[in-house]
Each structure stands twice: as C-alpha cells, then as structure tokens.
Motif scaffolding. Structure first.
Motif, PDB file in Angstrom:
ATOM      1  N   PHE A  10      -2.973   8.853   0.306  1.00 45.53           N
ATOM      2  CA  PHE A  10      -4.020   9.349  -0.591  1.00 45.53           C
ATOM      3  C   PHE A  10      -5.099   8.294  -0.804  1.00 45.53           C
ATOM      4  O   PHE A  10      -6.273   8.609  -0.960  1.00 45.53           O
ATOM      5  N   PHE A  11      -4.691   7.022  -0.827  1.00 42.23           N
ATOM      6  CA  PHE A  11      -5.659   5.952  -1.000  1.00 42.23           C
ATOM      7  C   PHE A  11      -6.394   5.660   0.301  1.00 42.23           C
ATOM      8  O   PHE A  11      -7.591   5.386   0.311  1.00 42.23           O
ATOM      9  N   ILE A  12      -5.666   5.670   1.407  1.00 45.00           N
ATOM     10  CA  ILE A  12      -6.239   5.233   2.681  1.00 45.00           C
ATOM     11  C   ILE A  12      -7.279   6.219   3.180  1.00 45.00           C
ATOM     12  O   ILE A  12      -8.366   5.830   3.645  1.00 45.00           O
ATOM     13  N   ILE A  13      -6.983   7.517   3.091  1.00 46.53           N
ATOM     14  CA  ILE A  13      -7.863   8.519   3.697  1.00 46.53           C
ATOM     15  C   ILE A  13      -9.282   8.457   3.132  1.00 46.53           C
ATOM     16  O   ILE A  13     -10.253   8.334   3.888  1.00 46.53           O
ATOM     17  N   PRO A  14      -9.483   8.513   1.784  1.00 50.94           N
ATOM     18  CA  PRO A  14     -10.865   8.451   1.290  1.00 50.94           C
ATOM     19  C   PRO A  14     -11.523   7.100   1.541  1.00 50.94           C
ATOM     20  O   PRO A  14     -12.733   7.026   1.762  1.00 50.94           O
ATOM     21  N   VAL A  15     -10.724   6.008   1.496  1.00 50.89           N
ATOM     22  CA  VAL A  15     -11.309   4.691   1.788  1.00 50.89           C
ATOM     23  C   VAL A  15     -11.786   4.642   3.234  1.00 50.89           C
ATOM     24  O   VAL A  15     -12.872   4.128   3.533  1.00 50.89           O
ATOM     25  N   VAL A  16     -10.979   5.181   4.137  1.00 55.54           N
ATOM     26  CA  VAL A  16     -11.389   5.217   5.542  1.00 55.54           C
ATOM     27  C   VAL A  16     -12.646   6.064   5.711  1.00 55.54           C
ATOM     28  O   VAL A  16     -13.568   5.701   6.457  1.00 55.54           O
ATOM     29  N   VAL A 181     -10.873   5.934  -6.261  1.00 55.90           N
ATOM     30  CA  VAL A 181      -9.699   5.329  -6.890  1.00 55.90           C
ATOM     31  C   VAL A 181      -9.151   6.240  -7.987  1.00 55.90           C
ATOM     32  O   VAL A 181      -7.934   6.463  -8.085  1.00 55.90           O
ATOM     33  N   PHE A 182     -10.061   6.785  -8.818  1.00 60.00           N
ATOM     34  CA  PHE A 182      -9.623   7.645  -9.919  1.00 60.00           C
ATOM     35  C   PHE A 182      -8.854   8.861  -9.411  1.00 60.00           C
ATOM     36  O   PHE A 182      -7.739   9.145  -9.872  1.00 60.00           O
ATOM     37  N   ILE A 187      -4.130  12.095  -8.118  1.00 53.18           N
ATOM     38  CA  ILE A 187      -3.416  12.860  -7.092  1.00 53.18           C
ATOM     39  C   ILE A 187      -2.054  12.234  -6.820  1.00 53.18           C
ATOM     40  O   ILE A 187      -1.061  12.946  -6.636  1.00 53.18           O
ATOM     41  N   SER A 188      -1.999  10.895  -6.784  1.00 54.87           N
ATOM     42  CA  SER A 188      -0.721  10.244  -6.503  1.00 54.87           C
ATOM     43  C   SER A 188       0.296  10.539  -7.607  1.00 54.87           C
ATOM     44  O   SER A 188       1.471  10.798  -7.329  1.00 54.87           O
TER      45      SER A 188
END
Length: 463
Positions: A10-16, A181-182, A187-188
């Motif tokens: 969940f963190f990696i996908i939007p950062v990518v 991040v929010f 979601i996490s």
C-alpha cells in the motif's frame, strides 16, 4: 507495529506512482529543452541563441570590412556551423562555410522567414555587431531543428511569478506525499482489520465492526458473509443431526422387516419340520410384506438422490390432469388400510390437459395424500381441489391435528419424520421431500400452511 508485506504494498505503489510522475515530468522537460548535435553531443536548446549572441566578439571590423577571427572559425568548424554577415541593406559582405543554397541578399521579410523557419536542414539564428555608426547583421546556421516559440507575457509578473510557481509545485508534491501517507495509513489499518475479521469469520469468533465509515461496503459485506456462514453452519448442523437420526431410524426400520424375514425363512428351511400348507403360505406372506417394506425404504432413498442430482430424466406426457388426479385418489382409497377414509375431490375442469411425468407426479400426490391420512385419526376429512384453468393448482387440505411451527419448517426436509398424534412415526422420512423434489423438477412450487387444532393445507402450483 510491524508492517506485513501486503501493507508495504500500500505504501510502495503510490510512492512508485509519484516517483514515476516526477521522473516522467523531468524527462519531458529534459527531452524538450535539449538537442543533439551532429556529433552526438547533448546541448541545451537555448545554446544556439546564446552562441549566436556571444559570437560577435569573434567578428572584427577593419576599414569598414567585417572579418571572422581564427578562433571564431575554429568554433564554427568544431560545431559544424556556418556564418553570413550582412550590411544594413541586407547584402552579404562576408561568410564562412555558407552552403550554396543560401541566398546572398535578403529583404527584411526574408530575414524574418529565415529566422523563423530556417533553411534546408539548418536552424538560423540572427544577431548584430556594431562598428561606430555602422551596424552589421550576421546569421549563423545550426544543423539542428529548433523551433522558436514566442510567448508574450507581462515581464514583471513573470519574473515575480516564477518563485510562486516553484512554490506551488513544491507544495503540490508535498501535498501528494502527505495524502499518500495518510491514505496508506488508513488503508493499511483497514486492511489489518479486514484480515483479522476474515480470520475471525473462519474461526467463528467474528464480531461486527462498529463505526466503519471508510470502506463501509466491505465491512457490511463481511457482516453479511458472517451472517450467511452462521446460517449455513446451523443448517449443516441441523441436516447432520437429521441425517444421523434418519440413519438410525432407517437402520432400525430395516432391521424390523429383516427379523421376521430371517425368522420365518429359517422355519421354512428346516427340513425336519412338518409345516402345514396354510401356515407356510402365511409365513411366505409375512416374508413378502416385510421384503416389500424394506424395498420401499431403499427405493425412496435412491429416488431422492436421483432427483437431487438430476439423474432421473422426466418422461412427460400430455394427459387429462383431472382424470389423472381422480384415479390417484381412487387408488389410494382402494388400499385396505385406507379404505373408508373421508376424502373428497373437486375440479373446475373435466377436460384440462397438462404435460407432465405421470409416474413421478403420481408419486408426489400419493405421498402428500397418504401423509395427511396417516398422521391424523380416521375421522379426519381430506379435501382435494384442482384448478386447471391456467397451469395446475392442486390443493390438498385436511382438518386434522395440524403441525407445530418447527414441524412445518421441517416438513419438506429429507430424513424428517414427524407426527401430530401419539402414534409411532412410520415411513422412510423422505416422502414429503420427494414430493417437493418432483414438483420442482416440473418447474413448480409447493408450499404448506398448518395450525395446530385446525389442520394442514398443501398447495402445488405448476406453470
């Protein structure tokens, strides 16, 4: 809190995605603001303009005649460029490596077109050099395709706005990062809660999640899933219990006819026993009766599973349905143990026909009528009515003891054997379930209504 691999996604996908957007924007800016020379060198697309403007220091004017210094010529050769120097009238006074296709004299509009569109494979940039009161223009041709894009802006606002634009871009990036991040945190957490809920559903310890505004539909779906699973568990337990009871009853009922069959068969098989003919025939009748009873139990079990698995094809015929039901009722009343019972039949049509399987439908009607007679005392009245104007609507009603709500719910359940009297429940417990399966195999509907002390009504509707 230790993050699982799925939460990290969940963190990696939007950062990518954000990094991809930034890299794409940077590449677009770089790709559109640079150019490649004939030697393969990457240069700024603004370099030709700056080079042309700065080249004036390599132009010398002696005795009113412009010349190009050796250093300037080396720069032109090094970058594969050419130059043309014009006087105030637009005539050429000097050049270096100028292609033969380039004109020697220009009108003002031709200079404008030359600067705007270039000539041949060359982009042309223009500047000037002054010598006292005399001014000379010079053109430098670059082997590049560079468009001159002109935008008219307010200089003061543009200069002051650059800082504002940069700030807006930085704030936008920071806002995207903050939102990323929010939402990833939200979601996490929701993902962890959903995963825990799924685990609790599997372990049958689920408790509905309260106050779930985010992903509400998913939580409502989990509540529904848990409710359906709980119902399925209760139904499975109910079916398992009914099946176990039925197996116990079937085992007992099979032993019941087998005992006299074995006993009388042993008597008949003894060679040293002189049994009179009448007694032998009596023993044979008892053996036959119990054999038929055991065979009926086995056939009922076979039929219900054939109907459930759609392994029994329907053999439909077009028959007079009124005459058919009337014959079924007569055959039932001709049975010795049911002779003299109070059964009435009425129909609104004597010539109505219907397309159905006569053997199976006879079985369904017989099971229902016999069930009404067997589970009530001999004074019970059973009325059968047939409405054949549109499809078939067959109603079988009695004024007997009726059933409890629990018995009514289990009426069409396989293995269920109930009774509204003090008599022992007989039969395989499959009669009403088989009747329901036969009606549904004809795309029909069967339903029952009952009230204790009033009676029971069963209605069959065929389309």
């Amino acid at each position: 809190m230790k993050l699982s691999r799925d939460i990290m996604r969940f963190f990696i996908i939007p950062v990518v995605l954000l990094v991809g957007i930034i890299v794409t924007a940077a590449f677009t800016v770089f790709y559109t603001t640079t150019a490649r020379t004939s030697s393969g060198k990457i240069i700024s697309s603004n370099w030709p303009k700056e080079f042309t403007h700065d080249f004036s220091e390599y132009i010398n004017i002696m005795n009113g005649t412009p010349t190009i210094s050796d250093t300037g010529k080396n720069l032109l050769v090094k970058n594969d460029l050419w130059i043309q120097i014009l006087d105030a009238t637009g005539k050429e006074v000097c050049n270096y490596d100028k292609p033969s296709t380039v004109s020697d004299t220009y009108q003002p509009y031709e200079l404008l077109n030359l600067y705007q569109y270039g000539v041949g494979q060359y982009s042309v940039f223009v500047s000037s050099v002054n010598a006292g009161d005399t001014a000379y223009s010079y053109l430098i041709g670059f082997p590049l395709s560079i468009s001159k894009v002109v935008t008219y802006v307010d200089t003061d606002r543009y200069n002051s706005g650059k800082t504002l634009i940069i700030m807006i871009i930085i704030l936008t990036i920071l806002l995207i990062l903050a939102l990323t991040v929010f939402y990833n945190v939200v979601i996490s957490k929701s993902y962890e809660r959903i995963r825990e809920s799924l685990g609790s559903i599997a372990s049958r310890t689920y408790k509905p999640v309260a106050g779930h505004r985010f992903l509400r539909e998913i939580y409502e779906g989990l509540d529904t899933l848990n409710h359906d699973i709980a119902l399925a568990d209760r139904q499975r337990e109910k079916d398992t219990k009914a099946r176990e009871e039925w197996l116990a009853n079937i085992t007992h009922d099979l032993k019941t006819p087998l005992a006299p069959i074995r006993g009388y068969a042993e008597l008949l098989s003894e060679t040293n026993t002189d049994i009179p003919f009448e007694r032998s025939r009596k023993y044979g009748a008892i053996i036959l009766k119990n054999t038929l009873y055991a065979e009926q139990l086995v056939n009922d079990l076979k039929l219900t599973y054939q109907l459930q698995s759609n392994m029994l094809p329907l053999k439909k015929e077009t028959l007079n349905v009124t005459r058919f039901v009337k014959e079924v009722v007569i055959d039932i009343l001709n049975a010795p143990d049911l002779e003299g019972r109070n059964v009435s039949f009425i129909s609104n049509s004597e010539a109505a026909t219907y397309f159905f399987d006569p053997l199976l439908f006879r079985r369904a009607v017989t099971n229902i009528v016999v069930n009404a007679l067997a589970h009530n005392d001999t004074s019970t009245e059973v009325s059968i009515s047939l409405d054949a104007d549109s499809g078939v609507k067959l109603t079988i009603a009695d004024n007997g003891n009726g059933m409890t709500p629990q018995e009514l719910d289990d009426l069409f359940t396989r293995y269920f054997r109930g009774t509204s009297t003090e008599i022992k429940a007989e039969g395989s417990g499959l009669g009403m379930a088989i009747a329901k399966q036969i009606v549904e195999a004809h795309d029909g509907v069967i339903c029952a209504e009952s009230m204790q002390g009033v009676g029971t009504t069963i209605t069959i509707v065929l389309p």
